[in-house]
Design a protein around this motif. Structure first.
Motif, PDB file in Angstrom:
ATOM      1  N   ARG A 132      90.290  15.458  -3.416  1.00 48.03           N
ATOM      2  CA  ARG A 132      89.466  14.635  -4.306  1.00 48.03           C
ATOM      3  C   ARG A 132      88.579  13.680  -3.509  1.00 48.03           C
ATOM      4  NH1 ARG A 132      94.279  13.132  -8.608  1.00 48.03           N
ATOM      5  NH2 ARG A 132      94.230  15.086  -9.778  1.00 48.03           N
ATOM      6  N   LEU A 133      89.168  13.050  -2.478  1.00 47.65           N
ATOM      7  CA  LEU A 133      88.393  12.103  -1.674  1.00 47.65           C
ATOM      8  C   LEU A 133      87.326  12.816  -0.849  1.00 47.65           C
ATOM      9  CD1 LEU A 133      91.273   9.730  -0.585  1.00 47.65           C
ATOM     10  CD2 LEU A 133      89.432   9.201  -2.169  1.00 47.65           C
ATOM     11  N   ALA A 134      87.604  14.065  -0.478  1.00 42.20           N
ATOM     12  CA  ALA A 134      86.619  14.832   0.294  1.00 42.20           C
ATOM     13  C   ALA A 134      85.381  15.135  -0.547  1.00 42.20           C
ATOM     14  CB  ALA A 134      87.241  16.124   0.806  1.00 42.20           C
ATOM     15  N   SER A 135      85.534  15.094  -1.865  1.00 39.91           N
ATOM     16  CA  SER A 135      84.397  15.397  -2.745  1.00 39.91           C
ATOM     17  C   SER A 135      83.471  14.200  -2.949  1.00 39.91           C
ATOM     18  CB  SER A 135      84.906  15.876  -4.112  1.00 39.91           C
ATOM     19  OG  SER A 135      85.456  14.785  -4.858  1.00 39.91           O
ATOM     20  N   LEU A 136      83.853  13.016  -2.437  1.00 42.96           N
ATOM     21  CA  LEU A 136      83.025  11.826  -2.621  1.00 42.96           C
ATOM     22  C   LEU A 136      81.756  11.911  -1.774  1.00 42.96           C
ATOM     23  CD1 LEU A 136      85.715   8.974  -2.478  1.00 42.96           C
ATOM     24  CD2 LEU A 136      84.867  10.217  -4.487  1.00 42.96           C
ATOM     25  N   LYS A 177      86.723  10.808 -10.166  1.00 40.48           N
ATOM     26  CA  LYS A 177      86.928  11.820  -9.121  1.00 40.48           C
ATOM     27  C   LYS A 177      88.315  11.751  -8.492  1.00 40.48           C
ATOM     28  CE  LYS A 177      82.199  12.801  -7.573  1.00 40.48           C
ATOM     29  NZ  LYS A 177      81.294  12.833  -6.394  1.00 40.48           N
ATOM     30  N   THR A 178      88.862  10.546  -8.348  1.00 39.96           N
ATOM     31  CA  THR A 178      90.177  10.405  -7.713  1.00 39.96           C
ATOM     32  C   THR A 178      91.327  10.531  -8.703  1.00 39.96           C
ATOM     33  OG1 THR A 178      90.185   7.992  -7.974  1.00 39.96           O
ATOM     34  CG2 THR A 178      89.258   8.883  -5.913  1.00 39.96           C
ATOM     35  N   GLY A 179      91.020  10.392  -9.987  1.00 39.61           N
ATOM     36  CA  GLY A 179      92.077  10.430 -10.989  1.00 39.61           C
ATOM     37  C   GLY A 179      92.809   9.110 -11.118  1.00 39.61           C
ATOM     38  N   ALA A 180      92.271   8.058 -10.493  1.00 41.58           N
ATOM     39  CA  ALA A 180      92.905   6.739 -10.573  1.00 41.58           C
ATOM     40  C   ALA A 180      92.783   6.200 -11.992  1.00 41.58           C
ATOM     41  CB  ALA A 180      92.245   5.785  -9.586  1.00 41.58           C
ATOM     42  N   THR A 181      93.845   5.551 -12.461  1.00 39.49           N
ATOM     43  CA  THR A 181      93.834   4.988 -13.816  1.00 39.49           C
ATOM     44  C   THR A 181      93.625   3.478 -13.811  1.00 39.49           C
ATOM     45  OG1 THR A 181      96.247   4.813 -13.750  1.00 39.49           O
ATOM     46  CG2 THR A 181      95.315   6.810 -14.717  1.00 39.49           C
ATOM     47  N   SER A 182      93.574   2.894 -12.627  1.00 43.20           N
ATOM     48  CA  SER A 182      93.327   1.459 -12.507  1.00 43.20           C
ATOM     49  C   SER A 182      92.668   1.186 -11.163  1.00 43.20           C
ATOM     50  CB  SER A 182      94.637   0.665 -12.604  1.00 43.20           C
ATOM     51  OG  SER A 182      95.451   0.924 -11.466  1.00 43.20           O
ATOM     52  N   LEU A 183      92.067   0.018 -11.047  1.00 40.42           N
ATOM     53  CA  LEU A 183      91.437  -0.362  -9.785  1.00 40.42           C
ATOM     54  C   LEU A 183      92.487  -0.466  -8.675  1.00 40.42           C
ATOM     55  CD1 LEU A 183      88.693  -1.010  -8.591  1.00 40.42           C
ATOM     56  CD2 LEU A 183      89.088  -3.424  -9.120  1.00 40.42           C
ATOM     57  N   GLN A 185      95.230   1.242  -8.392  1.00 35.57           N
ATOM     58  CA  GLN A 185      95.598   2.587  -7.956  1.00 35.57           C
ATOM     59  C   GLN A 185      94.499   3.204  -7.095  1.00 35.57           C
ATOM     60  OE1 GLN A 185      96.007   5.815 -10.932  1.00 35.57           O
ATOM     61  NE2 GLN A 185      98.011   6.226 -10.025  1.00 35.57           N
ATOM     62  N   LEU A 186      93.256   2.940  -7.432  1.00 37.07           N
ATOM     63  CA  LEU A 186      92.132   3.424  -6.625  1.00 37.07           C
ATOM     64  C   LEU A 186      92.224   2.874  -5.205  1.00 37.07           C
ATOM     65  CD1 LEU A 186      89.380   4.883  -6.380  1.00 37.07           C
ATOM     66  CD2 LEU A 186      88.304   2.759  -7.184  1.00 37.07           C
ATOM     67  N   VAL A 187      92.514   1.586  -5.096  1.00 39.56           N
ATOM     68  CA  VAL A 187      92.642   0.959  -3.785  1.00 39.56           C
ATOM     69  C   VAL A 187      93.814   1.565  -3.025  1.00 39.56           C
ATOM     70  CG1 VAL A 187      93.208  -1.195  -2.589  1.00 39.56           C
ATOM     71  CG2 VAL A 187      91.549  -1.208  -4.461  1.00 39.56           C
ATOM     72  N   ARG A 188      94.931   1.803  -3.715  1.00 32.84           N
ATOM     73  CA  ARG A 188      96.100   2.393  -3.050  1.00 32.84           C
ATOM     74  C   ARG A 188      95.783   3.788  -2.532  1.00 32.84           C
ATOM     75  NH1 ARG A 188     100.202   5.603  -4.681  1.00 32.84           N
ATOM     76  NH2 ARG A 188      99.725   5.390  -6.894  1.00 32.84           N
ATOM     77  N   PHE A 189      95.082   4.589  -3.347  1.00 31.29           N
ATOM     78  CA  PHE A 189      94.685   5.923  -2.909  1.00 31.29           C
ATOM     79  C   PHE A 189      93.852   5.846  -1.635  1.00 31.29           C
ATOM     80  CE2 PHE A 189      94.723   7.989  -7.424  1.00 31.29           C
ATOM     81  CZ  PHE A 189      96.102   8.063  -7.347  1.00 31.29           C
ATOM     82  N   ALA A 190      92.888   4.913  -1.628  1.00 35.91           N
ATOM     83  CA  ALA A 190      91.997   4.784  -0.482  1.00 35.91           C
ATOM     84  C   ALA A 190      92.750   4.346   0.770  1.00 35.91           C
ATOM     85  CB  ALA A 190      90.880   3.797  -0.798  1.00 35.91           C
ATOM     86  N   VAL A 191      93.670   3.415   0.593  1.00 36.52           N
ATOM     87  CA  VAL A 191      94.451   2.925   1.732  1.00 36.52           C
ATOM     88  C   VAL A 191      95.340   4.039   2.284  1.00 36.52           C
ATOM     89  CG1 VAL A 191      96.283   1.335   2.436  1.00 36.52           C
ATOM     90  CG2 VAL A 191      94.382   0.508   1.011  1.00 36.52           C
ATOM     91  N   GLU A 192      95.977   4.774   1.386  1.00 36.08           N
ATOM     92  CA  GLU A 192      96.853   5.872   1.827  1.00 36.08           C
ATOM     93  C   GLU A 192      96.070   6.922   2.602  1.00 36.08           C
ATOM     94  OE1 GLU A 192      98.722   7.387  -1.666  1.00 36.08           O
ATOM     95  OE2 GLU A 192     100.155   5.733  -1.803  1.00 36.08           O
ATOM     96  N   ALA A 193      94.838   7.173   2.178  1.00 35.10           N
ATOM     97  CA  ALA A 193      94.010   8.189   2.833  1.00 35.10           C
ATOM     98  C   ALA A 193      93.161   7.610   3.959  1.00 35.10           C
ATOM     99  CB  ALA A 193      93.113   8.877   1.806  1.00 35.10           C
ATOM    100  N   ARG A 194      93.323   6.292   4.208  1.00 30.92           N
ATOM    101  CA  ARG A 194      92.582   5.612   5.272  1.00 30.92           C
ATOM    102  C   ARG A 194      91.065   5.769   5.118  1.00 30.92           C
ATOM    103  NH1 ARG A 194      97.004   7.967   7.806  1.00 30.92           N
ATOM    104  NH2 ARG A 194      98.470   6.477   8.719  1.00 30.92           N
ATOM    105  N   VAL A 195      90.581   5.621   3.889  1.00 26.18           N
ATOM    106  CA  VAL A 195      89.146   5.714   3.647  1.00 26.18           C
ATOM    107  C   VAL A 195      88.527   4.343   3.928  1.00 26.18           C
ATOM    108  CG1 VAL A 195      87.333   6.342   2.012  1.00 26.18           C
ATOM    109  CG2 VAL A 195      89.542   7.456   1.889  1.00 26.18           C
TER     110      VAL A 195
END
Length: 200
Positions: A132-136, A177-183, A185-195
């Motif tokens: 999902r993050l690769a599609s950004l 695009k990420t499927g995040a349901t809250s801001l 969660q979006l931040v957590r996704f980004a941190v986990e993926a080191r974006v």
């Protein structure tokens, strides 16, 4: 769900290796056993990513030492540790070192299979998130980096020389695009993926 990752068993007891191989084979897993961490490390360059099931107490390097060594070998295979003598300090050390789980012998088959299933679920979720993050787009990744840094829409707009409304549009795209349901969660996704290593 396909059993797409092999399971590497590291144990200096041949009978234990055979028992685990039979149990996991019945569940459709490909397995390969090693009598020591040293033997596993020797073969590691030719082994595809898998899930490692290692005893803690071995003749040479311990399972815990393997866990701590893997990053320097450029490997991130999840490790499930097995021990006959678990105590709190060992459990803490295992978790701090990134163990996926710590099983105490003797354990029931379902306990082991449950631990493997949990690891596979985390791998699947991580893979989906990476896709999902690769599609950004480059701009979406830039906006995401600013969000992770805690900037407001107005601050992001100023930094990227776009309007606040455009920032909000990008944020909506990111959530979708990420499927995040809250801001959060979006931040957590980004941190986990080191974006965060995105040039401005």
């Amino acid at each position: 769900m396909p059993r797409d990752r092999p399971i590497y068993i590291i144990d200096d007891e041949p009978q234990m290796c055979r028992s685990l191989e039979m149990l996991l084979a019945l569940e459709g897993f490909e397995t390969q056993s090693f009598p020591s961490v040293e033997a596993f490390i020797r073969d590691l360059p030719r082994l595809p990513p898998g899930i490692i099931l290692s005893d803690v107490a071995l003749g040479g390097l311990s399972g815990l030492e393997l866990l701590q060594t893997l990053p320097s070998l450029d490997r991130s295979d999840p490790v499930i540790l097995v021990t006959g003598h678990a105590d709190i300090p060992m459990a803490v050390a295992a978790m701090k070192s990134g163990a996926a789980d710590l099983l105490e012998k003797p354990f029931e088959a379902q306990r082991l299979l449950g631990a493997v299933a949990a690891v596979r679920d985390r791998i699947l979720q991580s893979t989906l998130l990476e896709q999902r993050l690769a599609s950004l787009s480059h701009r979406e990744r830039q906006v995401l980096r600013q969000i992770v840094e805690g900037l407001t829409a107005k601050q992001i707009a100023t930094r990227l020389d776009i309007s606040p409304r455009t920032v909000e549009t990008y944020r909506e795209h990111l959530m979708r695009k990420t499927g995040a349901t809250s801001l959060a969660q979006l931040v957590r996704f980004a941190v986990e993926a080191r974006v965060t290593c995105v040039p401005l």
